[in-house]
Scaffold this active site. Sequence first.
Site, PDB file in Angstrom:
ATOM      1  N   ALA A  16       3.062   2.444   5.032  1.00  0.00           N
ATOM      2  CA  ALA A  16       3.549   1.545   3.993  1.00  0.00           C
ATOM      3  C   ALA A  16       3.031   1.981   2.609  1.00  0.00           C
ATOM      4  O   ALA A  16       3.171   3.143   2.249  1.00  0.00           O
ATOM      5  CB  ALA A  16       3.167   0.104   4.332  1.00  0.00           C
ATOM      6  N   SER A  17       2.400   1.064   1.884  1.00  0.00           N
ATOM      7  CA  SER A  17       2.000   1.367   0.504  1.00  0.00           C
ATOM      8  C   SER A  17       0.830   2.333   0.383  1.00  0.00           C
ATOM      9  O   SER A  17       0.543   2.820  -0.718  1.00  0.00           O
ATOM     10  CB  SER A  17       1.684   0.074  -0.247  1.00  0.00           C
ATOM     11  N   ILE A  18       0.152   2.633   1.494  1.00  0.00           N
ATOM     12  CA  ILE A  18      -0.901   3.656   1.417  1.00  0.00           C
ATOM     13  C   ILE A  18      -0.286   5.021   1.131  1.00  0.00           C
ATOM     14  O   ILE A  18      -0.963   5.954   0.705  1.00  0.00           O
ATOM     15  CB  ILE A  18      -1.760   3.647   2.701  1.00  0.00           C
ATOM     16  N   LYS A  20       1.333   5.570  -1.406  1.00  0.00           N
ATOM     17  CA  LYS A  20       1.063   5.760  -2.830  1.00  0.00           C
ATOM     18  C   LYS A  20      -0.227   6.553  -3.057  1.00  0.00           C
ATOM     19  O   LYS A  20      -0.320   7.357  -3.985  1.00  0.00           O
ATOM     20  CB  LYS A  20       0.952   4.408  -3.533  1.00  0.00           C
ATOM     21  N   TYR A 106       0.962  -4.475 -10.134  1.00  0.00           N
ATOM     22  CA  TYR A 106       1.283  -3.565  -9.035  1.00  0.00           C
ATOM     23  C   TYR A 106       2.785  -3.308  -8.971  1.00  0.00           C
ATOM     24  O   TYR A 106       3.587  -4.238  -9.042  1.00  0.00           O
ATOM     25  CB  TYR A 106       0.796  -4.179  -7.722  1.00  0.00           C
TER      26      TYR A 106
END
Length: 200
Positions: A16-18, A20, A106
């Site tokens: 997921a957002s990791i 980034k 964010y």
Amino acid sequence: RPAAEVMTEDTIFDLASITKVIAATSAAMLCVERGLVTVDDLVAKHLPEFTGDLREQVTIRHLLLHSSGLPVNLNPTLPPFSSHADAIAQACRTKLLFAPGSRFSYSSAGTMVLGDVIERVTGRQFDEFCTAEIFLPLRMNDTVFRPAGDRLERVAPTSAPIRGQVDDTVARVTGGVAAHASLFTTTADAARFARMLLNL
């Protein structure tokens, strides 16, 4: 899906957002190290269409620090997009929520734009660049975009319609690769990445 399963040491997870952190930020800083961009470059220098309504003031640093003014996600009330290019085009027209650099908020949309900058300056697809320049040199052999083949049976179930598809809707409908969310990896590979950052 289809149901909960027992985790194993080699289970592959949708990060997921990791994404980034492990992919987008690492790739951006490699571009900085190689002189392809600076953190204070205007985004419009590399994406000329990213202008108007203060967007021409947004820098790479703003994208990295989530201070660009771009919203968390793209606007779902606008006509749906079916490709990565459509999503980037929408991001380049998206109204900023505040003046660049004036506050923190964010933003997955901002990281999507950063991913497109990386593609423009490297001349390579985002997933190809990350795999060749980050994951393979670190021997992160189970860190992939769009897992396939033998890896599929090790992918942990999520709410995505099909095993191995990224759970993030925007990343999924734009082809399964996006800088904000689409990376898959194991805990062992994530630990290898962390050791690299700690220089151990």
